[in-house]
Design an enzyme around this catalytic site. Structure first.
Site, mmCIF file in Angstrom:
data_model
loop_
_atom_site.group_PDB
_atom_site.id
_atom_site.type_symbol
_atom_site.label_atom_id
_atom_site.label_comp_id
_atom_site.label_asym_id
_atom_site.label_seq_id
_atom_site.Cartn_x
_atom_site.Cartn_y
_atom_site.Cartn_z
ATOM 1 N N HIS A 71 162.601 74.281 83.931
ATOM 2 C CA HIS A 71 161.687 75.460 84.912
ATOM 3 C C HIS A 71 163.086 75.649 85.731
ATOM 4 C CE1 HIS A 71 159.833 71.926 86.866
ATOM 5 N NE2 HIS A 71 159.220 72.819 87.973
ATOM 6 N N HIS A 73 162.546 75.591 89.170
ATOM 7 C CA HIS A 73 162.133 74.905 90.690
ATOM 8 C C HIS A 73 163.590 74.152 90.576
ATOM 9 C CE1 HIS A 73 157.646 75.601 90.703
ATOM 10 N NE2 HIS A 73 158.801 76.264 91.155
ATOM 11 N N ASP A 75 163.985 71.236 92.995
ATOM 12 C CA ASP A 75 163.068 69.354 92.115
ATOM 13 C C ASP A 75 164.033 69.809 90.504
ATOM 14 O OD1 ASP A 75 160.825 70.837 91.366
ATOM 15 O OD2 ASP A 75 159.869 69.888 91.470
ATOM 16 N N HIS A 76 163.746 70.462 89.943
ATOM 17 C CA HIS A 76 164.243 70.054 88.579
ATOM 18 C C HIS A 76 165.523 71.173 88.009
ATOM 19 C CE1 HIS A 76 160.776 69.095 87.015
ATOM 20 N NE2 HIS A 76 159.938 69.569 88.228
ATOM 21 N N HIS A 140 152.727 76.860 84.463
ATOM 22 C CA HIS A 140 153.000 76.464 85.799
ATOM 23 C C HIS A 140 153.037 78.139 87.616
ATOM 24 C CE1 HIS A 140 154.440 73.162 88.398
ATOM 25 N NE2 HIS A 140 155.863 73.839 88.544
ATOM 26 N N ASP A 194 154.162 64.847 83.947
ATOM 27 C CA ASP A 194 154.188 65.417 85.258
ATOM 28 C C ASP A 194 152.826 64.308 86.046
ATOM 29 O OD1 ASP A 194 154.231 66.630 87.769
ATOM 30 O OD2 ASP A 194 153.467 68.368 86.733
ATOM 31 N N GLY A 366 150.325 74.087 90.597
ATOM 32 C CA GLY A 366 151.136 74.524 89.412
ATOM 33 C C GLY A 366 150.841 73.082 88.756
ATOM 34 N N HIS A 367 150.457 72.552 88.995
ATOM 35 C CA HIS A 367 150.572 71.333 88.411
ATOM 36 C C HIS A 367 149.459 71.001 87.837
ATOM 37 C CE1 HIS A 367 154.451 70.219 89.522
ATOM 38 N NE2 HIS A 367 153.615 70.589 90.536
ATOM 39 N N ASP A 442 175.003 68.710 103.634
ATOM 40 C CA ASP A 442 174.903 68.795 105.292
ATOM 41 C C ASP A 442 175.865 70.531 104.761
ATOM 42 O OD1 ASP A 442 175.557 70.910 107.092
ATOM 43 O OD2 ASP A 442 176.704 68.521 108.419
HETATM 44 ZN ZN ZN Z 1 158.888 69.497 89.784
HETATM 45 ZN ZN ZN Z 2 158.011 73.034 89.282
#
Ligand code: ZN
Ligand code: ZN
Length: 552
Positions: A71, A73, A75-76, A140, A194, A366-367, A442
């Site tokens: 998805h 986000h 972090d993915h 989610h 998850d 969302g989890h 950076d």
């Molecule tokens: Zn995540």
């Molecule tokens: Zn997510």
């Protein structure tokens, strides 16, 4: 180490840490990657804007055939552009995630032929190199999320992605347990699931429950209402918009990331906004205070966000008046609490009022919580279980949950990033770990390759700038800002350049209000931005800038 392991999973990030999820699934010499995300830095990461997983281990994990992005986000998918700098791979993603990724890939790798293969957000089969993959839609906090199952000679490996079991999500896309139950008859070798809310009992409340609370908080406010949340939560944006309509107010959207997700939400039919609801930011001032809701970015206290600027009266188009209300409709991500609290303090100092998740159901996660995680386990009935996506305590709680669901201890595996879990004839064993780590970036526009030596190389090429700014104490006795340069080849480095940099800082800090001076996050952010511009313009270089704030 065997030359050609049967089946193996190797997480390079996201296990034992919050963010930068990356899982490698191997079968023989073939491999694919599920998710390739980044981590956001907190205050102790001086001057660092992004953190990526160290990808160097990928060179020894077989032939890579593609990346599946569960998805949109960060972090993915946030590290995919860096991955593609060194590996030429197709990227499989749903339309929403692809829309986020495509412009970034164009920006970072202009010559690259579009590597994106769009997946059906309703799920279905696909092929990644030699791997058969089945995907399933899940609910989610961003549209178009998938769970993925990968076929191996040992059985199917299911990666949950980020999910919850919202029974009535706004887009109607529920996590289809029936489809998963049917699928499980094919035999699930391992579930990687998850763990974010493994310490939270019960079920996560449905997103819909936030709507009425938002509405009443907007309705009862005498002045303007500012709402901040995660920009990618299109469902929350939709509920804010609907609450604004019901409260008889107009909606303005401030901040680039909000504008982007509103645009995507409209494009994919997920944000049915009535005509005439939205007003441009510069029209807000002309409307009566009781007729406006403004969505602003900055729910995590980011010092350069629209909300932080507003709170410090530094916003170009808007200012906060006494009687205005801020609704914080978001989680306080651990590590950001101080920055968020500072923004709240500034808002209240300006005469604004604050409403956040402590005073009502203004945010839901969302989890999946524990009961939902248990349901997924019982639905898929995997032979092996690996908690993923979480810090150590969350992984441990998820491990306990799996044991309480009846999985035998030797089939529940608490891995850390870098561990290799090998499946062979139904048995699982740990292999020699691979190196993992954090790579600091950076400047998001930088087009240099990712590398563990990245920062050191920048210092070698472009030098290092340390800026020391004193705060507190008596203004007349407080020392002026100090600038130290290292590794500068520029001819003026010792004299004029240093003086000019000091002069710039002096001007910048003289202009600060007392509030800004007392906010370390803002100070650091502003000093860094200013010096970055200065050195870029003056020398054409991009030195590593380390702001240091000293309490005097
Ligand atoms: Zn995540
Ligand atoms: Zn997510």
């Amino acid at each position: 180490v065997p030359a050609s392991p049967a089946v193996e999973i190797v997480p390079l990030g996201g296990l034992g840490e919050f963010g930068m999820n990356l899982m490698v699934v191997r079968s023989g010499d073939d491999a694919l990657i599920v998710d390739c995300g980044l981590m956001f830095p907190s205050a102790e990461h001086l001057g660092v804007e992004l953190i990526l997983p160290d990808l160097s281990a990928l060179d020894r994990l077989g032939t890579l055939h593609g990346v599946l992005v569960t998805h949109g986000h960060e972090d993915h998918l946030g590290a995919v552009p860096w991955l593609l700098t060194h590996h030429s791979l197709p990227v499989f993603a749903t339309p929403y995630a692809a829309s986020i990724l495509r412009p970034r890939l164009k920006g970072r790798l202009p010559g690259l032929v579009d590597p994106l293969v769009e997946l059906n957000p309703s799920g279905g089969p696909c092929r990644i190199g030699p791997f058969a993959v089945e995907t399933f839609p899940v609910s989610h906090s961003i549209p178009h999320c998938l769970m993925a199952a990968i076929e191996t000679p040992e059985g199917w490996i299911v990666h949950s992605g980020d999910f919850k079991l919202d029974p009535e999500p706004l887009d109607g896309v529920t996590t289809d347990l029936e489809a998963l139950r049917t699928f499980a008859e094919r035999g699930v070798l391992a579930l990687l699931s998850d763990s974010t809310n493994a310490e939270v009992p019960g079920f996560t409340p449905p997103e819909r429950r936030v709507g009425p609370e938002l509405e009443s908080r907007i309705r009862e406010a005498p002045g303007r209402v500012f709402v901040t949340t995660f920009a990618s939560n299109v469902y929350r944006i939709r509920q804010v918009a609907e609450a604004a309509v019901r409260a008889g107010r107009k909606l303005a959207v401030v901040g680039r990331s909000f504008e982007r997700h509103v645009e995507l939400g409209l494009k994919y039919g997920l944000l049915p906004l009535p005509a005439g609801l939205r007003v441009p930011v510069d029209a807000v001032g002309a409307l009566p205070a009781s007729e406006v809701v403004v969505l602003v970015t900055g729910s995590q206290g980011e010092p350069n966000s629209a909300l932080a600027r507003l709170a410090l009266d530094r916003h170009r188009d808007l200012s906060l008046e006494p009687g205005d209300r801020l609704i914080h409709s978001a989680r306080r991500i651990p590590g950001n609490e101080k920055a968020i609290q500072r923004v709240f303090n500034h808002v209240v100092t300006r005469g604004g009022t604050l409403v956040d998740a402590r005073s009502g159901l203004l945010h839901v996660s969302g989890h999946a919580s524990r009961e939902e995680q248990a349901l997924l386990l019982r639905t898929l009935r995997p032979k092996h279980f690996v908690p993923i996506h979480g810090e150590a305590t969350q992984l441990a709680a998820h491990e306990d949950l799996a044991l309480s669901c009846g999985l035998p201890r030797d089939r529940v595996h608490r891995l850390r990033s870098g561990d290799r879990l090998r499946f062979d004839g139904g048995r699982a064993t740990l292999g020699e770990p691979v190196p993992v780590g954090h790579v600091f970036i950076d400047g998001t526009t930088d087009t240099l390759a990712w590398d563990a030596l990245r920062d050191r190389r920048r210092v070698a090429d472009d030098g290092l700038v340390v800026a020391v700014v004193s705060v507190g104490g008596d203004r007349r006795r407080r020392p002026d800002p100090e600038v130290l340069l290292r590794g500068f080849a520029h001819e003026d480095a010792d004299g004029p350049l240093l003086d000019e940099a000091r002069e710039r800082l002096l001007e910048l800090t003289a202009d600060f209000s007392r509030e800004e001076r007392e906010d370390e996050g803002v100070l650091r952010g502003r000093v860094q931005q200013e010096l970055k511009r200065f050195f870029r313009r003056r020398t054409g270089k991009r030195p590593l800038i380390v702001p240091v704030v000293v309490e005097f």
